[in-house]
Design an enzyme around this catalytic site. Structure first.
Site, PDB file in Angstrom:
ATOM      1  CG  HIS A 165       5.317  10.153 -24.717  1.00 43.17           C
ATOM      2  ND1 HIS A 165       3.943   9.999 -24.718  1.00 43.17           N
ATOM      3  CD2 HIS A 165       5.583  11.241 -23.948  1.00 43.17           C
ATOM      4  CE1 HIS A 165       3.407  10.959 -23.964  1.00 43.17           C
ATOM      5  NE2 HIS A 165       4.372  11.719 -23.486  1.00 43.17           N
TER       6      HIS A 165
ATOM      7  CG  HIS B  84       0.381  14.640 -23.872  1.00 47.77           C
ATOM      8  ND1 HIS B  84       1.103  15.781 -24.180  1.00 47.77           N
ATOM      9  CD2 HIS B  84       1.218  13.881 -23.115  1.00 47.77           C
ATOM     10  CE1 HIS B  84       2.300  15.710 -23.612  1.00 47.77           C
ATOM     11  NE2 HIS B  84       2.402  14.571 -22.971  1.00 47.77           N
TER      12      HIS B  84
ATOM     13  CE  LYS C 285      -0.931  13.609 -14.883  1.00 49.36           C
ATOM     14  NZ  LYS C 285      -1.284  14.093 -16.233  1.00 49.36           N
TER      15      LYS C 285
ATOM     16  CD  GLU D 154       6.397  15.503 -23.163  1.00 51.54           C
ATOM     17  OE1 GLU D 154       5.729  16.537 -22.963  1.00 51.54           O
ATOM     18  OE2 GLU D 154       5.899  14.356 -23.175  1.00 51.54           O
TER      19      GLU D 154
ATOM     20  NE  ARG E 253       0.356  16.703 -13.309  1.00 48.28           N
ATOM     21  CZ  ARG E 253       1.052  15.934 -12.507  1.00 48.28           C
ATOM     22  NH1 ARG E 253       0.816  15.957 -11.208  1.00 48.28           N
ATOM     23  NH2 ARG E 253       1.996  15.142 -12.989  1.00 48.28           N
TER      24      ARG E 253
ATOM     25  CE  LYS F 195       5.054  17.193 -14.698  1.00 49.56           C
ATOM     26  NZ  LYS F 195       5.140  15.914 -15.390  1.00 49.56           N
TER      27      LYS F 195
ATOM     28  CD  GLU G 101      -4.332  16.025 -15.948  1.00 49.42           C
ATOM     29  OE1 GLU G 101      -3.158  15.661 -15.822  1.00 49.42           O
ATOM     30  OE2 GLU G 101      -5.061  15.662 -16.868  1.00 49.42           O
TER      31      GLU G 101
ATOM     32  CG  ASN H 128      -2.348  15.808 -20.471  1.00 53.17           C
ATOM     33  OD1 ASN H 128      -1.382  15.071 -20.486  1.00 53.17           O
ATOM     34  ND2 ASN H 128      -3.258  15.805 -19.521  1.00 53.17           N
TER      35      ASN H 128
ATOM     36  CG  HIS I 269      -1.689   9.718 -24.954  1.00 51.65           C
ATOM     37  ND1 HIS I 269      -2.257  10.093 -23.759  1.00 51.65           N
ATOM     38  CD2 HIS I 269      -0.347   9.792 -24.768  1.00 51.65           C
ATOM     39  CE1 HIS I 269      -1.290  10.380 -22.891  1.00 51.65           C
ATOM     40  NE2 HIS I 269      -0.130  10.209 -23.471  1.00 51.65           N
TER      41      HIS I 269
ATOM     42  NE  ARG J 269      -4.033  -2.089   1.899  1.00 49.99           N
ATOM     43  CZ  ARG J 269      -3.944  -3.149   2.684  1.00 49.99           C
ATOM     44  NH1 ARG J 269      -3.041  -3.175   3.644  1.00 49.99           N
ATOM     45  NH2 ARG J 269      -4.754  -4.162   2.524  1.00 49.99           N
TER      46      ARG J 269
HETATM   47  P1  NAD Z   1      11.917   5.288 -22.459  1.00 49.99           P
HETATM   48  O1  NAD Z   1      11.790   5.152 -21.013  1.00 49.99           O
HETATM   49  O2  NAD Z   1      11.373   4.197 -23.314  1.00 49.99           O
HETATM   50  O3  NAD Z   1      13.433   5.561 -22.829  1.00 49.99           O
HETATM   51  C1  NAD Z   1      13.799   5.715 -24.166  1.00 49.99           C
HETATM   52  C2  NAD Z   1      14.951   4.765 -24.566  1.00 49.99           C
HETATM   53  O4  NAD Z   1      16.167   5.293 -24.071  1.00 49.99           O
HETATM   54  C3  NAD Z   1      14.828   3.376 -24.004  1.00 49.99           C
HETATM   55  O5  NAD Z   1      15.289   2.445 -24.945  1.00 49.99           O
HETATM   56  C4  NAD Z   1      15.759   3.413 -22.801  1.00 49.99           C
HETATM   57  O6  NAD Z   1      16.236   2.139 -22.432  1.00 49.99           O
HETATM   58  C5  NAD Z   1      16.856   4.286 -23.329  1.00 49.99           C
HETATM   59  N1  NAD Z   1      17.658   4.990 -22.340  1.00 49.99           N
HETATM   60  C6  NAD Z   1      17.251   5.565 -21.213  1.00 49.99           C
HETATM   61  N2  NAD Z   1      18.230   6.264 -20.662  1.00 49.99           N
HETATM   62  C7  NAD Z   1      19.307   6.114 -21.448  1.00 49.99           C
HETATM   63  C8  NAD Z   1      20.631   6.608 -21.415  1.00 49.99           C
HETATM   64  N3  NAD Z   1      21.039   7.465 -20.479  1.00 49.99           N
HETATM   65  N4  NAD Z   1      21.495   6.215 -22.370  1.00 49.99           N
HETATM   66  C9  NAD Z   1      21.084   5.381 -23.371  1.00 49.99           C
HETATM   67  N5  NAD Z   1      19.845   4.921 -23.481  1.00 49.99           N
HETATM   68  C10 NAD Z   1      18.963   5.279 -22.519  1.00 49.99           C
HETATM   69  O7  NAD Z   1      11.189   6.620 -22.986  1.00 49.99           O
HETATM   70  P2  NAD Z   1      11.107   8.103 -22.394  1.00 49.99           P
HETATM   71  O8  NAD Z   1      10.997   8.981 -23.577  1.00 49.99           O
HETATM   72  O9  NAD Z   1      12.127   8.367 -21.389  1.00 49.99           O
HETATM   73  O10 NAD Z   1       9.707   8.113 -21.626  1.00 49.99           O
HETATM   74  C11 NAD Z   1       8.509   7.875 -22.296  1.00 49.99           C
HETATM   75  C12 NAD Z   1       7.504   7.341 -21.316  1.00 49.99           C
HETATM   76  O11 NAD Z   1       7.272   8.320 -20.311  1.00 49.99           O
HETATM   77  C13 NAD Z   1       6.164   7.030 -21.940  1.00 49.99           C
HETATM   78  O12 NAD Z   1       5.699   5.796 -21.453  1.00 49.99           O
HETATM   79  C14 NAD Z   1       5.280   8.166 -21.461  1.00 49.99           C
HETATM   80  O13 NAD Z   1       3.935   7.797 -21.364  1.00 49.99           O
HETATM   81  C15 NAD Z   1       5.865   8.449 -20.118  1.00 49.99           C
HETATM   82  N6  NAD Z   1       5.608   9.809 -19.629  1.00 49.99           N
HETATM   83  C16 NAD Z   1       5.147   9.925 -18.371  1.00 49.99           C
HETATM   84  C17 NAD Z   1       4.926  11.190 -17.847  1.00 49.99           C
HETATM   85  C18 NAD Z   1       4.497  11.335 -16.420  1.00 49.99           C
HETATM   86  O14 NAD Z   1       4.156  12.446 -16.028  1.00 49.99           O
HETATM   87  N7  NAD Z   1       4.545  10.297 -15.634  1.00 49.99           N
HETATM   88  C19 NAD Z   1       5.182  12.335 -18.627  1.00 49.99           C
HETATM   89  C20 NAD Z   1       5.665  12.155 -19.922  1.00 49.99           C
HETATM   90  C21 NAD Z   1       5.875  10.886 -20.412  1.00 49.99           C
HETATM   91  N1  GLY Z   2       3.045  14.919 -18.365  1.00 51.15           N
HETATM   92  C1  GLY Z   2       1.795  15.362 -17.864  1.00 51.15           C
HETATM   93  C2  GLY Z   2       1.756  15.583 -16.399  1.00 51.15           C
HETATM   94  O1  GLY Z   2       2.680  15.312 -15.669  1.00 51.15           O
HETATM   95  O2  GLY Z   2       0.765  16.023 -15.919  1.00 51.15           O
END
Ligand code: NAD
Ligand code: GLY
Length: 366
Positions: free
Chosen positions: A266, A249, A144, A186, A242, A228, A238, A246, A253, A122
């Site tokens: 993404h 997005h 998030k 972003e 917030r 942010k 949100e 998006n 998405h 939890r």
């Molecule tokens: P990812 O986590 O898939 O990373 C991209 C690639 O880079 C992967 O292959 C990873 O293994 C590689 N990688 C990571 N760090 C590295 C490094 N230092 N050197 C070499 N390779 C490296 O993608 P991302 O773009 O980081 O994140 C996208 C994800 O984040 C999506 O799932 C999206 O929905 C999510 N997201 C979440 C929020 C939130 O607020 N929680 C906001 C934006 C995006």
């Molecule tokens: N990336 C959208 C949020 O954090 O709200």
């Protein structure tokens, strides 16, 4: 290299936490050890990032009882099924409620490790150590967490804040150019939402960012996190502003889900989504053609796609966009623009112009 570490704060009362930004921070255990409650630490990473950085953190946590779980790499693995690997490891190690989960990787690892932390017994503490530009400027900040469902992106999740965010800019040295550009999408988003001065700075410095210039990246990361943090502090869950984060997005998405997770990055989907939001805003008469062109031009200079994939038609887009979390009482709400630095969330737009926007891209191809 950064001369000194910068510290920002996400102000959320007794759940406030610092964002540390600097170069070489992963090796400096004293920065994050103070946010760990007990000796038990589980590092969650993936098969690409772990070989690069896991050992440095394990060394920095000398004296702790450190375990690790290495997930497969890719958006297609951001599922409930793979999430179970984290719980399996925690239970096999007999980790208790005081253990800390440490997310080492991009947004996929961060979202999954954070969701696991929210669920395990939890809720246990967790630390974000983002290693992609996208995760450093966006996903690691704000709490998030979650996984995808076959029918919709990020549909299963929780708001759950980390104890701290450790942004080691030096990790970007191993990131490839396509992933760097995805993160820049972003960054540009913050300029478009409510920081026109930042958009101007990006316009002038985009080449340095694309080339991975350290000082330019450091500045962009700090300013993005600052922007942010202000929004998250004002609207953690949100219920209002917030949702501006998006921008692009809802369209994006739809592209990610429609094309199959992992096909479009993404950040690439968000870049195209922001162009689509700008195009619709123009059709509604809210912004001029020159503003749309400026946005498209900046994204193109960041080596990002600015048009949706021809495989997705209007009906597919609308069906996918209808699963968006911003849908309220069956009504689609979109983040649109009244100018650069002036985004708004609204359901008050002419649906015919949305259809025209979606059809417009296909007509342009014929
Ligand atoms: P990812 O986590 O898939 O990373 C991209 C690639 O880079 C992967 O292959 C990873 O293994 C590689 N990688 C990571 N760090 C590295 C490094 N230092 N050197 C070499 N390779 C490296 O993608 P991302 O773009 O980081 O994140 C996208 C994800 O984040 C999506 O799932 C999206 O929905 C999510 N997201 C979440 C929020 C939130 O607020 N929680 C906001 C934006 C995006
Ligand atoms: N990336 C959208 C949020 O954090 O709200």
């Amino acid at each position: 290299m950064l001369d000194e570490m910068k510290t920002l704060e996400v102000s959320l009362g007794d759940r406030s936490y610092p964002i540390y930004i600097g170069a070489g921070l992963l090796q400096q255990g004293e920065i994050y050890r103070r946010h760990i409650d007990s000796r038990q630490v589980l590092i969650v990473s993936n098969e690409t990032v772990a070989p690069l950085y896991l050992q440095a953190i394990t060394d920095a946590l000398d004296g702790f009882d450190v375990g690790s779980v290495i997930l497969p790499d890719g958006e297609q693995f951001k599922t409930l099924e793979i999430l179970n690997q984290i719980f399996d490891r925690l239970l096999k190690l007999r980790f208790n409620r005081q253990c800390t989960i440490l997310a080492l990787g991009g947004g996929v690892v961060g979202d999954m490790a954070g969701f696991a932390a929210a669920c395990y017994q939890r809720g246990v503490p967790f630390i974000q150590m983002p290693t992609t530009l996208l995760s450093q400027v966006d996903s690691s900040v704000g709490g998030k967490t979650g996984v995808n469902h076959a029918l919709g992106k990020n549909m299963i999740g929780a708001f759950y804040q980390p104890r701290c965010v450790v942004i080691d800019i030096a990790t970007l040295a191993t990131l490839d150019a396509r992933q760097l550009s995805a993160g820049i999408a972003e960054v540009i988003k913050y300029g478009l939402i409510n920081d026109a001065g930042f958009f101007d700075w990006l316009d002038a410095n985009i080449d340095a960012l694309v080339q991975g210039d350290h000082q330019a990246l450091a500045y962009a990361i700090e300013r993005s996190c600052r922007d942010k943090a202000v929004i998250v502090a004002a609207d953690e869950r949100e219920s209002g502003q917030r949702a501006l984060l998006n921008l692009g997005h809802t369209f994006g998405h739809a592209i990610e889900t429609g094309m199959g997770y992992g096909c479009w990055l993404h950040g690439e989907a968000v870049a195209t989504g922001m162009c689509m939001a700008a195009a619709l805003s123009q059709r509604l008469g809210w912004i001029d053609q020159v503003v749309v062109e400026r946005i498209v031009d900046l994204l193109q200079r960041a080596r990002l796609p600015t048009e949706p994939p021809p495989q997705l038609d209007r009906e597919q887009f609308l069906a996918l966009m209808g699963v968006d979390k911003k849908v309220m009482d069956g009504k689609l709400r979109l983040v649109l623009l009244r100018g650069i630095g002036e985004a708004l969330v609204t359901d008050n737009f002419d649906r015919a112009e949305l259809n025209n926007t979606l059809d417009g891209y296909r007509r342009a191809k014929v």
